[in-house]
Motif scaffolding. Structure first.
Motif, PDB file in Angstrom:
ATOM      1  N   LEU A  18      12.512 110.064 121.303  1.00 37.01           N
ATOM      2  CA  LEU A  18      12.530 108.601 121.439  1.00 37.01           C
ATOM      3  C   LEU A  18      13.785 108.027 120.797  1.00 37.01           C
ATOM      4  CD1 LEU A  18       8.798 107.721 120.634  1.00 37.01           C
ATOM      5  CD2 LEU A  18       9.878 107.839 122.878  1.00 37.01           C
ATOM      6  N   ASN A  19      14.127 108.553 119.637  1.00 38.78           N
ATOM      7  CA  ASN A  19      15.317 108.081 118.931  1.00 38.78           C
ATOM      8  C   ASN A  19      16.579 108.315 119.763  1.00 38.78           C
ATOM      9  OD1 ASN A  19      16.566 107.010 116.477  1.00 38.78           O
ATOM     10  ND2 ASN A  19      17.352 109.069 116.154  1.00 38.78           N
ATOM     11  N   ARG A  20      16.665 109.474 120.387  1.00 40.76           N
ATOM     12  CA  ARG A  20      17.833 109.794 121.212  1.00 40.76           C
ATOM     13  C   ARG A  20      17.847 108.990 122.509  1.00 40.76           C
ATOM     14  NH1 ARG A  20      17.940 116.395 120.139  1.00 40.76           N
ATOM     15  NH2 ARG A  20      18.587 116.227 117.944  1.00 40.76           N
ATOM     16  N   ALA A  21      16.658 108.504 122.915  1.00 39.95           N
ATOM     17  CA  ALA A  21      16.581 107.642 124.103  1.00 39.95           C
ATOM     18  C   ALA A  21      16.841 106.178 123.745  1.00 39.95           C
ATOM     19  CB  ALA A  21      15.206 107.781 124.761  1.00 39.95           C
ATOM     20  N   ARG A  22      17.268 105.969 122.490  1.00 39.77           N
ATOM     21  CA  ARG A  22      17.603 104.630 121.974  1.00 39.77           C
ATOM     22  C   ARG A  22      16.395 103.681 121.957  1.00 39.77           C
ATOM     23  NH1 ARG A  22      22.867 104.555 121.112  1.00 39.77           N
ATOM     24  NH2 ARG A  22      24.265 105.885 122.320  1.00 39.77           N
ATOM     25  N   ILE A  23      15.235 104.253 121.720  1.00 38.88           N
ATOM     26  CA  ILE A  23      14.027 103.454 121.492  1.00 38.88           C
ATOM     27  C   ILE A  23      13.855 103.363 119.980  1.00 38.88           C
ATOM     28  CG2 ILE A  23      11.522 103.344 121.768  1.00 38.88           C
ATOM     29  CD1 ILE A  23      11.881 104.896 124.406  1.00 38.88           C
ATOM     30  N   SER A  24      14.031 102.188 119.418  1.00 40.93           N
ATOM     31  CA  SER A  24      13.984 102.037 117.958  1.00 40.93           C
ATOM     32  C   SER A  24      12.568 102.242 117.451  1.00 40.93           C
ATOM     33  CB  SER A  24      14.512 100.659 117.544  1.00 40.93           C
ATOM     34  OG  SER A  24      13.730  99.641 118.118  1.00 40.93           O
ATOM     35  N   LEU A  25      12.448 102.929 116.325  1.00 40.45           N
ATOM     36  CA  LEU A  25      11.122 103.199 115.782  1.00 40.45           C
ATOM     37  C   LEU A  25      11.173 103.329 114.270  1.00 40.45           C
ATOM     38  CD1 LEU A  25      10.140 106.931 116.210  1.00 40.45           C
ATOM     39  CD2 LEU A  25      12.288 106.099 117.114  1.00 40.45           C
ATOM     40  N   LEU A  26      10.043 103.044 113.667  1.00 39.58           N
ATOM     41  CA  LEU A  26       9.812 103.288 112.252  1.00 39.58           C
ATOM     42  C   LEU A  26       8.673 104.285 112.175  1.00 39.58           C
ATOM     43  CD1 LEU A  26      10.024 102.743 109.182  1.00 39.58           C
ATOM     44  CD2 LEU A  26       8.382 100.876 109.512  1.00 39.58           C
ATOM     45  N   ALA A  27       8.940 105.457 111.609  1.00 37.02           N
ATOM     46  CA  ALA A  27       7.920 106.491 111.515  1.00 37.02           C
ATOM     47  C   ALA A  27       7.157 106.377 110.202  1.00 37.02           C
ATOM     48  CB  ALA A  27       8.558 107.870 111.630  1.00 37.02           C
ATOM     49  N   THR A  28       5.885 106.682 110.232  1.00 37.86           N
ATOM     50  CA  THR A  28       5.085 106.767 109.013  1.00 37.86           C
ATOM     51  C   THR A  28       4.517 108.183 108.933  1.00 37.86           C
ATOM     52  OG1 THR A  28       2.943 106.112 109.979  1.00 37.86           O
ATOM     53  CG2 THR A  28       4.431 104.348 109.308  1.00 37.86           C
ATOM     54  N   VAL A  29       4.627 108.773 107.747  1.00 40.54           N
ATOM     55  CA  VAL A  29       4.132 110.131 107.513  1.00 40.54           C
ATOM     56  C   VAL A  29       3.398 110.160 106.178  1.00 40.54           C
ATOM     57  CG1 VAL A  29       5.988 111.218 108.852  1.00 40.54           C
ATOM     58  CG2 VAL A  29       6.284 110.841 106.397  1.00 40.54           C
ATOM     59  N   THR A 238      -5.224 103.975 126.087  1.00 38.95           N
ATOM     60  CA  THR A 238      -4.036 104.575 126.691  1.00 38.95           C
ATOM     61  C   THR A 238      -3.641 105.823 125.919  1.00 38.95           C
ATOM     62  OG1 THR A 238      -3.250 102.393 127.375  1.00 38.95           O
ATOM     63  CG2 THR A 238      -1.646 104.187 127.389  1.00 38.95           C
ATOM     64  N   SER A 239      -3.675 106.968 126.595  1.00 37.46           N
ATOM     65  CA  SER A 239      -3.428 108.234 125.915  1.00 37.46           C
ATOM     66  C   SER A 239      -2.613 109.163 126.805  1.00 37.46           C
ATOM     67  CB  SER A 239      -4.757 108.906 125.551  1.00 37.46           C
ATOM     68  OG  SER A 239      -4.547 110.118 124.868  1.00 37.46           O
ATOM     69  N   PHE A 240      -1.644 109.849 126.199  1.00 38.18           N
ATOM     70  CA  PHE A 240      -0.793 110.793 126.919  1.00 38.18           C
ATOM     71  C   PHE A 240      -0.733 112.115 126.165  1.00 38.18           C
ATOM     72  CE2 PHE A 240       1.185 106.562 127.812  1.00 38.18           C
ATOM     73  CZ  PHE A 240       0.849 106.488 129.158  1.00 38.18           C
ATOM     74  N   SER A 241      -0.470 113.195 126.907  1.00 40.53           N
ATOM     75  CA  SER A 241      -0.358 114.510 126.276  1.00 40.53           C
ATOM     76  C   SER A 241       1.024 115.129 126.471  1.00 40.53           C
ATOM     77  CB  SER A 241      -1.421 115.464 126.838  1.00 40.53           C
ATOM     78  OG  SER A 241      -1.268 115.614 128.242  1.00 40.53           O
ATOM     79  N   SER A 242       1.955 114.370 127.050  1.00 41.22           N
ATOM     80  CA  SER A 242       3.312 114.885 127.199  1.00 41.22           C
ATOM     81  C   SER A 242       4.316 113.851 126.712  1.00 41.22           C
ATOM     82  CB  SER A 242       3.605 115.233 128.666  1.00 41.22           C
ATOM     83  OG  SER A 242       3.803 114.068 129.442  1.00 41.22           O
ATOM     84  N   ALA A 243       5.432 114.346 126.187  1.00 44.10           N
ATOM     85  CA  ALA A 243       6.476 113.460 125.687  1.00 44.10           C
ATOM     86  C   ALA A 243       7.062 112.619 126.814  1.00 44.10           C
ATOM     87  CB  ALA A 243       7.572 114.296 125.021  1.00 44.10           C
ATOM     88  N   GLU A 244       7.180 113.214 127.993  1.00 42.46           N
ATOM     89  CA  GLU A 244       7.750 112.508 129.134  1.00 42.46           C
ATOM     90  C   GLU A 244       6.965 111.245 129.460  1.00 42.46           C
ATOM     91  OE1 GLU A 244       9.047 116.649 129.145  1.00 42.46           O
ATOM     92  OE2 GLU A 244       7.056 115.714 129.061  1.00 42.46           O
TER      93      GLU A 244
END
Length: 255
Positions: A18-29, A238-244
C-alpha cells in the motif's frame, strides 16, 4: 489516510504494498519488533494496544478516512475495536485476513472452538502436550494441565523476556520451554516432536502463512494427534483475503 492494523507477516507485506502504491497509512502494532520492520519501509507506526475509543480518537486526530484491519485471525478483541471505531467515526472498515487452511476431515485432527475446550481435550488425552498457541492464553492451559502428573506440558513461543517471565510465573520449567521464532519447516517440527516425545500438538487455525499446515502435517506424518482451535467467527462485513483486492478497494475509494 488509512488506519492500518498490522498483526502478521502477510499484513506487513500488504502495508508495504500500500505504501509503495502511494496510499498513505498509519500502522498500529502491538510489539516494538513489528514496528521496526514497518519503519524500515518508511511507514509511520504507533505501538500499543488500543481500545475502540482510543482508536476512534486516533482516527480523528490523524484524519483517517478508512480502517484496514489486518490483525491476526485470532485477535478478536482488536477486530471488534476496529469495527466499533470505524462505526463511531462513520468511515469504511475493511478486513484483510489470510486464507484459512483447508484441513479436511482427518481422523488425527480434533477441531475445538475455544482454548478452554482445547485444554479439556488435552487433559483427557494425557501424555506429552506441545502447546504452540502463544503466551496470551497460556494460563488457561497451565491451570488445567500442569497439576496432572500424567501430563508433560511443553510450551513453544517467541523468545521474548515477557514470555519467559510468564512461563516462570505459571510454573513451566525451563526444560519444557521452546523459545524460538519461526517460521518452522516441516523437518524442524518433526525433530522437535521427536526430541520431546510429543503425543499431542495444540495449535490455532491461523492459516498457511501462519505455518499451521507445517505443524499439523508434520504431526500427522509421525502419528501425533492434533487439537486444532478454530478461528473466531466474526461478521466483518467487507472482507478480502488477497492483497490485490485490498489495493483495488482502497484505490477505488481514493486517498
Amino acid at each position: 489516510m488509512v488506519l492500518f492494523l498490522a498483526g502478521t507477516s502477510d499484513a506487513r507485506d500488504l502495508a508495504v504494498r500500500l505504501n509503495r502504491a502511494r496510499i498513505s497509512l498509519l500502522a498500529t502494532v502491538v510489539t516494538e519488533s513489528a514496528a521496526k520492520s514497518l519503519r524500515e519501509e518508511g511507514i509511520p507506526v504507533r505501538v500499543g494496544r488500543l481500545t475502540a475509543e482510543e482508536m476512534a480518537g486516533l482516527i480523528r486526530v490523524q484524519g483517517c478516512n478508512r480502517v484496514v484491519d489486518a490483525s491476526h485471525p485470532f485477535a478478536e478483541e482488536a477486530s471488534k475495536n476496529a469495527m466499533e471505531a470505524a462505526r463511531i467515526c462513520g468511515i469504511p472498515y475493511i478486513r484483510f485476513e489470510r486464507p484459512a487452511w483447508i484441513y479436511g476431515n482427518h481422523p488425527g485432527i480434533c477441531i475445538v472452538s475455544s482454548y478452554e475446550e482445547a485444554a479439556e481435550e488435552a487433559a483427557r488425552r494425557k501424555g506429552v502436550i506441545m502447546l504452540t498457541t502463544g503466551s496470551k492464553t497460556l494460563a488457561t492451559f497451565t491451570k488445567r494441565l500442569l497439576p496432572d502428573p500424567e501430563i508433560r506440558l511443553v510450551a513453544r513461543m517467541l523468545p521474548r523476556k515477557d514470555n519467559m517471565e510468564k512461563c516462570a510465573e505459571l510454573g513451566i520449567e525451563q526444560k519444557n520451554i521452546i523459545a524460538m521464532q519461526g517460521p518452522f519447516g516441516k523437518e524442524l517440527n518433526i525433530a522437535l516432536y521427536r526430541h520431546y516425545g510429543v503425543t499431542t500438538v495444540i495449535t490455532k487455525e491461523s492459516g498457511k502463512a501462519g505455518s499451521v499446515d507445517e505443524k499439523v502435517e508434520a504431526a500427522l506424518d509421525v502419528g501425533i494427534g492434533v487439537i486444532l482451535i478454530a478461528r473466531p467467527q466474526l461478521d466483518y462485513g467487507t472482507s478480502f483475503s488477497s492483497a490485490e483486492e485490498v489495493v483495488a478497494a482502497l484505490s477505488k475509494g481514493g486517498e
